[in-house]
Design an enzyme around this catalytic site. Structure first.
Site, PDB file in Angstrom:
ATOM      1  N   HIS A 130       0.854  -1.186   0.000  1.00 60.10           N
ATOM      2  CA  HIS A 130       0.000   0.000   0.000  1.00 60.10           C
ATOM      3  C   HIS A 130       0.888   1.232   0.000  1.00 60.10           C
ATOM      4  CE1 HIS A 130      -2.860   3.039   1.541  1.00 60.10           C
ATOM      5  NE2 HIS A 130      -3.756   2.299   0.912  1.00 60.10           N
ATOM      6  N   ASP A 171      -7.980  -4.815  -0.136  1.00 57.18           N
ATOM      7  CA  ASP A 171      -8.443  -5.514  -1.336  1.00 57.18           C
ATOM      8  C   ASP A 171      -8.119  -7.004  -1.289  1.00 57.18           C
ATOM      9  OD1 ASP A 171      -9.533  -3.283  -2.780  1.00 57.18           O
ATOM     10  OD2 ASP A 171      -7.484  -2.588  -3.054  1.00 57.18           O
TER      11      ASP A 171
END
Length: 453
Positions: A328, A389
């Site tokens: 991320h 996700d």
């Protein structure tokens, strides 16, 4: 035929010219100190504004310089999202509506305010007959496009669409947040009817149901309590992620020009549709399905590691050298959204008798992080973690949601953050249009007359 060939030739020539005219040497970005992607050298975001809405924390700056990785935190209006979620779960109630109230107003509602607000949202979910008919006409393969077109059409039904007063902005925000679930559910059912020849189901939202419950009812009719609770959590976790994410920044940029709410939100939908932003959970699901088929023993660490190494070496799967759902831009040690969603995912896996798949996902998460860090070695200067996700697609699949609504679900939640940031952008005491600068690095040249070219 000759005319068509000429047109195709012109398009080809124009496209080929881009190879040279659009090329920019990477060294020039360093030379002119240009922050590509609005990122600093340490991968932190370039500060371009101030906000009181949300905060995304993955590291802290050290007094001697540099960054220190810390467990990730997501903050809504000063409140840790983990505290918000656990408080609501402990009271066994749905929390997305309270999250909407908090992000829009900056305050926590009391019991009476929350009850009135939930009723307001529920009453606004129903679409007018004209809007329903317009959605019926908006056939297409992608629900995000249908959603964007529906939002733009809402401008024509608004009696005061260009008014940017606080009261009107709040009215428009509540209307959009309420209607997104209905538009998405109807759009999907119309799409499956048009493309697959299946029965067309148009279910009207029910009174006294949460947004999560109503969405599941409108989309598929039946659902379990745990399915609705898990979807409600996912909506809470995706509602806001700071002003710097691509789609929210799009809202702030467009809003700073003074444009109307519907144009600004339609632009954000276009941003979120991009596979590098809103489509990541679909990429994870495709990858995991591939791994399930190609890894024989889901408990064999050595077999999993070997296959992940081959993926990173661009030997197998899509040969992009990526492990989707890992890493991320801000979170380093952990993504708080992934940790919270993972807890309910475990319960949902038990309900759906998919515990073996969940165990494989957990082991895959562990090994992917380890293999990625080994593969990068000294070439990466920060830890990585599984992002939200990694589990969201698996959760949606267990709930029984089709892949076509995964990214629209993201929009259905993030519309809250978008509208909150739009309201904040338009209520600064000193408004200023957002206009960054670009350095032109094309050399000057003389104009050549047409006959001499």
């Amino acid at each position: 035929m000759e005319s068509r060939m000429k047109k195709e030739y012109v398009i080809y020539k124009l496209s080929e010219s881009i190879k040279s005219t659009s090329r920019i040497d990477n060294d020039l970005f360093v030379k002119y100190n240009v922050k590509r992607g609005l990122r600093n050298e340490d991968h932190s975001g370039v500060l371009v504004g101030l906000t009181r809405i949300g905060d995304v924390v993955g590291y802290e700056r050290m007094p001697e310089g540099g960054l220190k990785a810390i467990p990730g935190k997501l903050i809504y209006r000063g409140i840790d999202v983990e505290d918000l979620v656990r408080g609501i779960l402990s009271e066994d109630r749905f929390g997305f509506e309270e999250t909407v109230f908090l992000l829009l107003s900056g305050c926590q509602p009391d019991r009476e305010e929350l009850s009135i607000f939930c009723e307001l949202l529920n009453n606004n979910m129903t679409l007018s007959q004209k809007t329903k008919m317009n959605i019926l006409d908006l056939e297409g393969q992608n629900i995000m496009n249908i959603l964007a077109r529906s939002v733009l059409e809402m401008y024509t039904f608004d009696e005061n669409p260009d008014d940017t007063s606080r009261e009107n902005l709040m009215r428009q925000s509540i209307d959009l947040i309420s209607k997104f679930p209905t538009i998405i559910a109807y759009a999907y059912n119309i799409m499956r009817h048009s493309n697959l020849g299946l029965s067309l189901h148009i279910r009207h939202p029910k009174e006294n149901l949460s947004i999560a419950e109503n969405f599941l009812y409108m989309l598929k009719g039946e659902y379990t309590h745990l399915e609705a609770r898990t979807l409600d959590l996912a909506l809470m976790l995706h509602a806001e992620h700071g002003g710097g994410n691509n789609s929210t920044f799009t809202v702030r940029v467009t809003s700073s020009s003074g444009t109307d709410t519907y144009s600004s939100i339609a632009a954000a939908i276009g941003s979120l549709k991009g596979p590098l932003h809103g489509g990541a959970n679909i990429a994870v699901m495709k990858m995991v399905n591939h791994l399930k088929e190609n890894i024989k023993d889901w408990k064999n660490v050595e077999e999993i590691d070997t296959y992940l190494w081959r993926m990173l070496n661009k030997e197998v799967y899509d040969k992009e050298g990526l492990i989707y759902g890992i890493g991320h831009a801000v979170y380093t040690i952990s993504d708080p959204r992934a940790l919270l969603l993972k807890e309910l995912a475990r319960d949902l896996a038990k309900e759906k008798c998919r515990e073996e798949e969940f165990a494989f996902m957990e082991l895959l998460e562990e090994r992917a992080i380890e293999v990625f860090m080994q593969f990068k070695g000294n070439k990466v200067n920060k830890r990585v973690c599984a992002n939200v996700d990694f589990y969201s697609g698996f959760v949606y699949d267990m709930i029984g949601l089709p892949a076509e609504v995964y990214t629209p679900l993201f929009a259905m939640s993030r519309i809250v953050g978008w509208t909150a940031h739009r309201i904040e952008e338009l209520n600064f005491d000193s408004k200023r249009i957002i206009r960054p600068a670009y350095k032109n690095v094309r050399e000057r040249r003389p104009y050549v007359p047409l006959d001499e070219r």
